[in-house]
Motif scaffolding. Structure first.
Motif, PDB file in Angstrom:
ATOM      1  N   ASN A  82      -5.372  -2.833   2.964  1.00  0.00           N
ATOM      2  CA  ASN A  82      -5.843  -2.097   1.785  1.00  0.00           C
ATOM      3  C   ASN A  82      -5.731  -2.922   0.512  1.00  0.00           C
ATOM      4  N   MET A  83      -4.830  -3.897   0.511  1.00  0.00           N
ATOM      5  CA  MET A  83      -4.557  -4.691  -0.686  1.00  0.00           C
ATOM      6  C   MET A  83      -5.329  -6.006  -0.697  1.00  0.00           C
ATOM      7  N   GLY A 116      -0.949   3.751   4.570  1.00  0.00           N
ATOM      8  CA  GLY A 116      -1.802   2.605   4.282  1.00  0.00           C
ATOM      9  C   GLY A 116      -1.460   1.383   5.115  1.00  0.00           C
ATOM     10  N   PRO A 120       0.820  -1.213   0.000  1.00  0.00           N
ATOM     11  CA  PRO A 120       0.000   0.000   0.000  1.00  0.00           C
ATOM     12  C   PRO A 120       0.852   1.260   0.000  1.00  0.00           C
ATOM     13  N   TRP A 167       1.460   0.744  -4.893  1.00  0.00           N
ATOM     14  CA  TRP A 167       0.427   1.778  -4.977  1.00  0.00           C
ATOM     15  C   TRP A 167       0.951   3.063  -4.357  1.00  0.00           C
TER      16      TRP A 167
END
Length: 266
Positions: free
Chosen positions: A76-77, A72, A68, A135
């Motif tokens: 989140n993934m 994060g 992330p 990300w």
């Protein structure tokens, strides 16, 4: 995330990869040969520097490490991880991870921690290389790892979602050290990272970027492109995802899967 507190939420040329006597004596000779072979095998196992790899090393896709962005969490993934698993990736080759600062501190330090994570995944799975699915801020840490540390021979593919590869104009997050490193196009960190190539070791690694015109965090939109990448994929129109939703967007995830499978034998 790129910032928790701000904002609503190409193709390069294909490359070539670098992947006899009497029965009694015959019986005696065979026995001696077997003993010698056993001894040599035992010696090899004692002197080898490499830890034994699991038998599954050659099976299936390269492991994917999903990372992330700033502030994060690996959670989140989870949508990305579930999407890959439901499309044929074994669960034991899918990993979510972030560094100890959640990408809020020096991204070079995050890259050093990523190096250790990659080695751990390679040892656990028996794979020679991994895919990095990154990300936002982690797109930069991963590129730093590839360029400046030991990632060139351990990464097969780099996938960057919504990365501030050339800085961002939405830079109201500079209480974080990492944000200071990409808060404008000409930071020393980005100048060093982007020169002389934005896709280091491109002869060994395939690069995909995914960006969206509805991303109001990594701005302008083209900041997320990498010159020389195998593909810079742009999402636009009324259904284009935001910075926060791009990593769970079905179209973006389908692009990631198709890219991985298309380049697995490069």
């Amino acid at each position: 995330m790129l910032f928790a507190s701000t904002g609503p939420s190409g193709t390069a040329p294909a490359r070539t990869s670098t992947r006899r006597a009497t029965p009694g004596r015959r019986a005696l000779s065979a026995c001696v040969a077997a003993l010698l072979a056993t001894s040599l095998l035992g010696l090899a196992s004692q002197t080898s520097d490499a830890a034994p790899r699991p038998a599954s090393a050659a099976a299936g896709h390269d492991p994917v490490i999903m990372i992330p962005g700033m502030t994060g969490s690996p959670a989140n993934m989870n949508t990305m991880k579930s999407n890959l698993q439901s499309n044929g990736w074994p669960a034991n080759r899918l990993f979510t991870w972030t560094d100890s600062s959640s990408m809020t501190q020096d991204l070079a330090a995050a890259a050093r921690q990523l190096s250790a994570k990659v080695d751990q995944v390679r040892g656990q799975t028996g794979a020679d290389k991994v895919v990095l699915a990154t990300w936002s801020a982690s797109t930069l840490a991963a590129r730093y790892y590839i360029k400046n540390l030991d990632g060139a021979d351990k990464v097969s593919q780099y996938i960057g979602f919504a990365g501030p590869q050339h800085g961002t104009t939405n830079n109201g997050c500079q209480w974080y050290v990492s944000c200071q490193q990409f808060a404008s196009p000409n930071t020393p960190f980005l100048q060093a990272l982007n020169n002389p190539s934005e896709v280091p070791f491109h002869d060994k690694i395939d690069y995909l970027t995914i960006r969206s015109t509805a991303d109001y965090n990594a701005t302008p939109t083209d900041t997320a492109k990498l010159a020389g990448a195998d593909e810079n994929y742009l999402m636009s129109g009324p259904m284009a995802p935001s910075h926060l939703s791009i990593i769970s967007n079905a179209t973006a995830l389908a692009k990631m899967r198709s890219f991985i499978t298309a380049h697995e034998n490069d």
